[in-house]
Design an enzyme around this catalytic site. Structure first.
Site, PDB file in Angstrom:
ATOM      1  N   SER A 139      -9.751   1.867   2.497  1.00 41.81           N
ATOM      2  CA  SER A 139      -8.840   2.891   2.492  1.00 41.81           C
ATOM      3  C   SER A 139      -7.731   2.198   1.586  1.00 41.81           C
ATOM      4  O   SER A 139      -7.120   2.315   0.646  1.00 41.81           O
ATOM      5  CB  SER A 139      -7.777   3.556   2.543  1.00 41.81           C
ATOM      6  OG  SER A 139      -7.260   3.087   3.927  1.00 41.81           O
TER       7      SER A 139
ATOM      8  N   SER B 203     -10.192  -0.546   7.085  1.00 45.83           N
ATOM      9  CA  SER B 203     -10.028  -0.482   5.626  1.00 45.83           C
ATOM     10  C   SER B 203      -8.742  -1.488   5.171  1.00 45.83           C
ATOM     11  O   SER B 203      -8.244  -1.710   3.816  1.00 45.83           O
ATOM     12  CB  SER B 203      -8.425   0.738   5.465  1.00 45.83           C
ATOM     13  OG  SER B 203      -9.230   2.308   5.460  1.00 45.83           O
TER      14      SER B 203
ATOM     15  N   LYS C 143       0.565  -1.198   0.473  1.00 48.05           N
ATOM     16  CA  LYS C 143      -0.055   0.033   0.009  1.00 48.05           C
ATOM     17  C   LYS C 143       0.524   1.494  -0.196  1.00 48.05           C
ATOM     18  O   LYS C 143       1.980   1.312   0.440  1.00 48.05           O
ATOM     19  CB  LYS C 143      -0.832   0.054   1.580  1.00 48.05           C
ATOM     20  CG  LYS C 143      -1.610   1.297   1.332  1.00 48.05           C
ATOM     21  CD  LYS C 143      -2.739   0.891   2.572  1.00 48.05           C
ATOM     22  CE  LYS C 143      -3.770   2.163   2.680  1.00 48.05           C
ATOM     23  NZ  LYS C 143      -4.792   1.918   3.606  1.00 48.05           N
TER      24      LYS C 143
END
Lengths: 482, 486
Positions: free
Chosen positions: B151, B175, B76
């Protein structure tokens, strides 16, 4: 006593002192804290607040806070909390300063000071750990500002007093005592030029006898004891005059301008930041176990207050002299060494340390541990004074020669022929000469003028080139005149 | 090959049936061909990836491989990776190259994993749909007109579309688990303090926790084995012995008590999701587990509490992005204040700005006690609710998201609707507990649904055991989105 206090006003002062803790690395990073490096060469990823970096507490800074707490008889919190103080400024890389807010590591405690011979206790509110910011440099960048983050993250102990000081002199006495203490216990180098020890003063005034506090102003940028004293005096006078003219004091932060010798407004309370303190989620609460405190206690030196009491009780020194001797650890150590070498005689040693030696150190701007005349050498001289080998006056000459590196006391006395004449016959001969040449003085003395005898002793000293034992000369004179 | 799990790929590498370079080439080609439409990656670096694949092959040849050696992975884009752009999905850091490695990145490097790229995400991890990314929304491979969740939407989409076999993510309020649910992938958020946050750009420090996406619970265990562990650079990292998260995978479920919180199964939960989740729970029961009802009385307060604490921390964490030292700086400004205002107004998107404002507000003088302090108190109550629930069960099961994936644009104009996406995940973060989501069926429109398992502190091995046993009996996790499978 300042003018303001003399006019029926009382000055109320509280001090906030930032002592830079003498750790090798920063409080939340591994970067060096050494002073004077090229800009931004001692700022690591944590100090410049790169995305993703995290603070890790330096236990050395905590240990120093514990030392301070023990030295002032304060409570050391079993659990204290680091909080973020949020504001934007280019020399504050994270946009917040890590400090302690609601739960400081040290609370309470006190420091005893002596002002004009009177003892006074100044109570402390708290002492908390925090990180320093960097430095903004507004010159030399063609209209831009330079930022040096070397200092960012340097560990500080902020020490806050109760508003208990009542004159600039008291504030200075406190600041000096604190300055001495932090060096004494080895937590701060006390270098004021380099900013290792900085004071802010909260000053307010009120009519004498009033028990409510007046509105205070905080004065910043006081990097010497002299500025501290002058700024407080100026500020108190300003506030008294303001009130006298029908005005009111506004709560504000003021800056001391050493060039103009005045304080000027920096920001008012209305402009003050809302720092939005909250516990720093990157740091766990600081837990200090009793065992940690005890292990630190075991390494504490004898503290100045204890040593001062001992000097009075064991050595019979005057409290004021004991205070001066314990103003720095180096001086106190020097004194005790001198006493040891002199085989006792603390009062004589104290007189020399506080007199000639202190004058010499002042002249050289040196600490006692760097004195060109060591405690053993001074003790050698003290012994020669006490056994009558040299007069007090000649001893001062010997001391100067020792300071100039001419050898020990005995060698200098011998080389310069400074041995005092204590042979009664020899002194009598000189007295006879003096009396023959100064009949008027002799008559004056007989007529009751006591001072005439001093003049005659002076003549004997002159005639003996300073070598006659003045006490003996006085005795012989009295005998002959009487 | 692209449909294989990490453990299957590791076996191929170990048996010399494939090389790491071949693996990298396969996934890089898929990223090239299929990735663009999903916008799952912010940065892909084939050159770097192939270089580390070659190094991994050399290591495999030397017989010094770990289970992750030679396996392509993605991080990420809020994990700092030295020499890589680390954008956090923000204009603020659009051009920022990290000079250092996050702990997690370092651990995967040491294990010999092959980093192929950095995945798309909601800006600074603030969002539940990946739509707040400065680089545009990532899309759900099951239906590219829908969100992959957020997210960590890019990581979820990349793993779902078989663009990488596994990826890292972070979970501050759901997330990892919510996007895992919406994309039919497996995702785990470990106990707070299990994975170092060093080098993981902070959103809300007391809630953020790194975790992983994979195609199976077993892969998640392998990922955790690499990621988790004490790191002295993160003061909130918990010092405890290294553990093998795969050690209990095969353990039978007989005697296991599975708690179903009654507050999770209400009208807020879409019926199609509820049906899949209940079927999942029943499968556990079939394997010998007992289902028990538990209660989390303060569940309804979790979202409001979160939206005080998380923005408060974020408002402070994001102060360092001031345009002074790195990141976006406005082209022209009148003075220092103007530089801050313009740089931050331009550098941050609307959702980040909103949360900074909310956070600044709740920490302000006069509001702190009413909001921040009060929220912290309720947070403790929420943690106590879980402690009491775990007195009567070993793991908690429930939905990871209230609905299946929703259309892009549906919730962007209504932040509160977006915040409710994390209804079932947020309390786990507030309590600091571990949680995971594994695929448990398909709901409306043939879109995937996740089964959330919540464990007690540091009980990841047990949660993974339950998930793995579940995946032994079901094949939801082996289904691939149409057009992305073999």
């Amino acid at each position: 006593m300042s003018g303001a206090a003399g006019m029926g006003w009382e000055i109320v002062i509280g001090l906030e002192t930032h002592a830079q803790l003498s750790t090798a690395s920063k409080i939340f990073s591994g970067a060096s804290t050494a002073f004077g490096a090229a800009p931004n060469t001692q700022a690591c990823a944590v100090d410049i607040a790169l995305p993703g970096v995290l603070p890790v507490l330096n236990r050395g800074a905590v240990e120093r806070a514990i030392r301070f707490g023990l030295a002032v008889g304060a409570r050391i919190a079993a659990r204290s909390v680091f909080a973020r103080k949020n504001y934007f400024y280019p020399d504050l890389p994270k946009g917040y300063q890590i400090s302690q807010y609601e739960l400081p590591v040290v609370s309470g405690g006190f420091l005893d000071i002596v002002v004009e011979g009177l003892e006074k206790r100044v109570n402390l509110t708290r002492a908390h750990l925090e990180e320093d910011a960097g430095k903004s440099l507004h010159e030399d960048f063609h209209g831009m500002s330079g930022i040096d983050l070397n200092r960012a993250g340097t560990p500080l102990l902020e020490i806050v007093t109760e508003p208990e000081m009542r004159s600039a002199k008291e504030a200075v006495a406190y600041a000096k005592a604190l300055h001495s203490l932090v060096r004494w216990i080895g937590i701060c180098d006390g270098n004021m030029q380099e900013g290792s020890f900085r004071c802010d003063a909260n000053v307010s005034v009120r009519p004498a006898g009033s028990t409510t506090l007046g509105t205070r102003c905080e004065i910043k940028n006081l990097n010497s004891f002299r500025f501290l004293e002058k700024a407080i005096e100026y500020e108190a006078r300003r506030q008294v005059e303001l009130i006298g003219d029908g005005g009111t004091v506004r709560q504000e932060t003021r800056l001391w301008d050493p060039q103009k010798g005045e304080t000027r407004s920096m920001r008012s309370k209305e402009d003050a930041h809302d720092y939005r303190y909250f516990p720093d989620p990157d740091l766990l609460p600081l837990a200090i176990a009793p065992e940690w405190i005890e292990s630190v206690r075991a390494t504490m030196p004898e503290l100045p207050a204890a040593m001062r009491a001992r000097f009075v009780a064991d050595y019979g020194l005057a409290p004021v002299d004991a205070t001066t001797l314990t103003a720095s650890k180096a001086l106190a150590t020097y004194f005790e060494e001198a006493v040891r070498h002199a085989g006792g005689e603390p009062r004589a040693c104290a007189n020399w340390v506080l007199g000639e030696l202190s004058a010499l150190l002042n002249r050289l701007e040196a600490e006692a541990d760097a004195s060109p005349v060591g405690p053993a050498a001074l003790a050698g001289l003290v012994k020669r004074v006490l056994d009558g080998t040299v007069s007090g006056k000649a001893a001062k000459e010997v001391f100067e020669a020792m300071a100039a590196g001419e050898g020990d006391a005995d060698a200098i006395i011998a080389a310069r022929g400074l041995t005092q004449i204590s042979d009664a016959g020899a002194i009598e001969a000189i007295v006879d000469q003096v009396l023959a040449a100064n009949a008027k003085l002799a008559d004056d003395w007989r007529a009751g003028k006591e001072k005439a005898l001093n003049a005659l002793v002076g003549q004997v000293m002159k005639a003996s080139q300073g070598k006659a034992n003045p006490a003996q000369a006085g005795e012989i004179l009295r005998k002959k005149l009487g | 090959m692209f449909d294989h799990t990490v453990s299957e790929l590791a076996a191929l590498l170990r048996d010399r049936k494939a090389s790491s370079v071949e693996l990298a080439a396969v996934f890089l080609e898929r990223i090239e061909r299929l990735g663009g439409g999903l916008n799952a990656f912010i940065t892909v670096d084939a050159e770097k990836a192939l270089a580390s694949a070659r190094a991994a092959d050399a290591r495999l040849a030397r017989g010094e491989a770990t289970p992750l050696t030679g396996i392509p992975i993605a991080h990420k884009d809020l994990f700092c990776a030295k020499g890589w752009r680390t954008t956090c999905g923000s204009r603020m850091l659009a051009d920022w190259i990290s000079p250092y490695d996050a702990h997690v990145v370092e651990q995967f490097d040491r294990a010999g994993a092959v980093l192929v790229g950095k995945t798309n995400m909601d800006e600074f991890a603030m969002g539940s749909s990946n739509e707040s990314s400065f680089f545009g929304p990532a899309r759900n491979p099951w239906d590219p007109s829908r969100v992959p969740g957020g997210s960590s939407g890019g990581s979820a989409a990349a793993v779902a579309a078989r663009l990488v076999p596994a990826a890292t993510g972070t979970d501050t309020g759901g997330s990892i688990r919510q996007p895992a649910s919406l994309t039919g992938t497996s995702g785990i958020r470990p106990t707070y303090g299990a994975v170092s946050r060093y080098g993981m750009v902070a959103f809300a420090s007391s809630l953020d926790q790194g975790g992983a996406f994979g195609k199976s619970a077993e892969d998640l265990a392998l990922m955790l084995n690499v990621m988790a562990g004490f790191d002295e650079r993160d003061s909130t990292s918990v010092e405890r012995p290294k553990e093998d998260y795969a050690r209990d995978l095969a353990r039978p479920l007989a005697g296991l008590r599975v708690g179903l919180p009654k507050q999770y199964f209400t009208a807020d939960l879409a019926p199609d999701v509820a049906a899949c989740v209940m079927a999942g729970a029943e499968e556990l029961e079939r394997q010998g587990a007992t289902l028990v009802e538990v209660s989390l009385p303060n569940q309804a307060l979790a979202v409001p509490v979160y939206y005080v604490i998380a923005p408060a921390e974020a408002s402070s964490n994001l102060s360092r992005f001031d345009g002074a030292r790195y990141g976006h700086r406005a082209a022209a400004y009148a003075d220092l204040g103007d530089m801050y205002r313009k740089s931050r107004a331009e550098g941050f998107g609307a959702e980040v700005r909103r949360r900074i404002l909310v956070g600044t507000y709740v920490l302000s003088h006069g509001y702190y006690d009413a909001y921040y302090l009060q929220a912290q108190k309720v947070r403790r109550l929420i943690a106590r609710d879980f402690a009491e629930a775990f007195a009567s069960c070993d793991v908690i099961a429930g939905p990871a998201a209230p609905t299946v994936a929703f259309p892009i644009g549906e919730k962007t104009s209504d932040p509160v609707q977006m915040y409710l996406e994390d209804l079932y995940t947020i309390s786990v973060n507030l309590a600091g507990l571990p949680g995971l989501s594994v695929p448990c069926g398909f709901g409306q429109g043939g879109l995937p649904v996740g089964l959330q398992l919540i464990g007690n502190y540091f009980d990841e091995a047990r949660m993974l055991n339950v998930a793995h046993r579940y995946q032994q009996a079901t094949d939801w996790h082996r289904r691939s989105p149409p057009g992305y499978g073999s």
